[in-house]
Design an enzyme around this catalytic site. Structure first.
Site, PDB file in Angstrom:
ATOM      1  N   LYS A 163     -25.665   1.169  -8.811  1.00 55.93           N
ATOM      2  CA  LYS A 163     -25.326   0.985 -10.224  1.00 55.93           C
ATOM      3  C   LYS A 163     -26.482   1.352 -11.135  1.00 55.93           C
ATOM      4  CE  LYS A 163     -21.708  -2.553  -9.962  1.00 55.93           C
ATOM      5  NZ  LYS A 163     -21.320  -3.917 -10.322  1.00 55.93           N
ATOM      6  N   LYS A 198     -12.705  -0.009 -10.153  1.00 58.19           N
ATOM      7  CA  LYS A 198     -12.362  -0.123 -11.560  1.00 58.19           C
ATOM      8  C   LYS A 198     -13.295   0.717 -12.419  1.00 58.19           C
ATOM      9  CE  LYS A 198     -12.546  -4.483 -10.682  1.00 58.19           C
ATOM     10  NZ  LYS A 198     -12.714  -5.939 -10.670  1.00 58.19           N
ATOM     11  N   LYS A 216     -14.925   4.681  -2.533  1.00 57.73           N
ATOM     12  CA  LYS A 216     -14.004   3.547  -2.619  1.00 57.73           C
ATOM     13  C   LYS A 216     -13.293   3.541  -3.969  1.00 57.73           C
ATOM     14  CE  LYS A 216     -16.767  -0.086  -4.707  1.00 57.73           C
ATOM     15  NZ  LYS A 216     -17.136  -1.465  -4.832  1.00 57.73           N
TER      16      LYS A 216
END
Ligand code: TYM
Length: 330
Positions: A112, A198, A195
């Site tokens: 991230k 969202k 994967k």
């Protein structure tokens, strides 16, 4: 009954199919046999920028989707993380026994923070897994049902529990992750080696629980498949087809082998059609129930307040013990 704990971030207006298969559908089965505690982790969500009004709405919506998918607030404890201050309080204590290097090795933080650079990443994002450890340890959970991507965080939780216990005396149950073997990961329809998430860059490969049927169907019919024509499960050579087979197998409750037999000699279009059907069958009632629940936010808030009351009781007991062990004066 043994305790299970799990949670999801309210980071989008709809959960995605990976959340549903990897987590939520396991939870609903487990609530029968366990003392089940489920949380909407809104404090985790603010580790990246959030629109405040939107966050309130998404928090309710996430809770509504838990219930719509089958979490029964009469059987399970369902609550919002920020309604239980002990999460932040225990996280602070756990921060003080977490190594800087140890936290730096968390792959989700690395992923991230790499996207936008470590200067843009907050310290909150860095210490996110410690807050997650606090979530789990407050309830003395034995089992944490999650998807594969959370394995490392649960490992850290175990390490912190063991460390605290050996430094300050037996305090925490050391939890274990429970990760469904076959369906541990649902992949992006457009990028079937990543994967489903969202926070994907584009939504073309993302199946959202609350999207209208035609939007979802279109995405499935446009899913990336693989070279050749054969329908068989092969993650390395045929990631797209394998992902579709996984979804069909889980939601249709059929073995992958029997699907391979059924689709012998048929085209990818047939497979997609079947996936679209089973996804719609599964999600349509969840969508409808979510809208009903969202139409009466006062009732939803009442349910959540009741959950928070029970959660506070349990969490404060653990926190009191922790403060005493550490020597934080009351
Ligand atoms: P989150 O919100 O990213 O995801 C919620 C759950 O969904 C699973 N999941 C998937 N499973 C299969 N395939 C996918 N493509 C997929 N995408 C997501 C995740 O593994 C997870 O189980 N850090 C957690 C939230 C959390 C938590 C906790 C979980 C906070 N505290 C304590 C358990 C216990 C997270 O970000 O999940």
């Amino acid at each position: 009954k043994p305790v299970i704990f799990s949670g999801m971030q309210p980071s989008s207006d709809s959960l995605q199919l990976g959340n549903f298969i990897g987590a939520l559908s396991q939870w609903t089965k487990m609530q029968e046999d366990y003392d089940a505690i489920f949380c909407v982790v809104n404090m985790h969500a603010i580790t990246v920028p959030q629109d405040p009004q939107g966050l309130v709405e998404r928090t309710r919506r996430t809770a509504a989707q838990y219930i719509a998918a089958g979490i029964d607030p009469a059987k399970s404890t369902l609550f919002i993380q920020s309604h239980v201050p002990a999460h932040a309080q225990l996280a602070w204590v756990l921060n003080t026994i977490t190594g800087f290097g140890e936290a730096s090795r968390m792959t989700q933080f690395k992923d991230k923070s790499q996207k936008n650079g470590t200067d843009a990443a907050s310290v909150g994002l860095f210490t996110y897994p410690v807050l997650m450890a606090a979530d789990i340890l407050l309830y003395q959970a034995e089992t944490v049902p999650v998807g594969e991507d959370q394995r490392q965080h649960v490992e850290l939780t175990r390490d912190l529990a063991n460390r605290f216990n050996s430094r300050f005396g037996d305090t925490f149950v050391v939890p274990e992750a429970q990760i469904p073997k076959t369906v541990a990961k649902i992949y992006d329809l457009q990028n079937p080696t990543a994967k489903m998430s969202k926070s994907a860059e584009t939504e073309a490969g993302l199946i959202k629980v609350l999207d209208p049927a035609n939007v979802t169907k279109k995405k499935i019919m446009r899913a990336v498949t693989d070279d050749g024509t054969e329908i068989r499960f092969d993650r390395a050579e045929k990631p797209g087809v394998s992902n579709l087979l996984t979804i069909l197998s889980v939601l249709g409750e059929r073995s992958v082998a029997s699907l391979e037999t059924e689709f012998t000699g048929k085209g990818y279009g047939h497979l997609k059609q079947a996936v679209a059907e089973v996804v719609e069958e599964t999600l349509a009632p969840v969508r409808a129930r979510t809208e009903e629940l969202m139409a009466d936010p006062a009732e939803l808030d009442r349910l959540l307040a009741r959950g928070a009351e029970r959660a506070n009781d349990i969490a404060n007991r653990t926190l009191d013990l922790v403060y005493e062990r550490v020597g934080l004066m009351r």
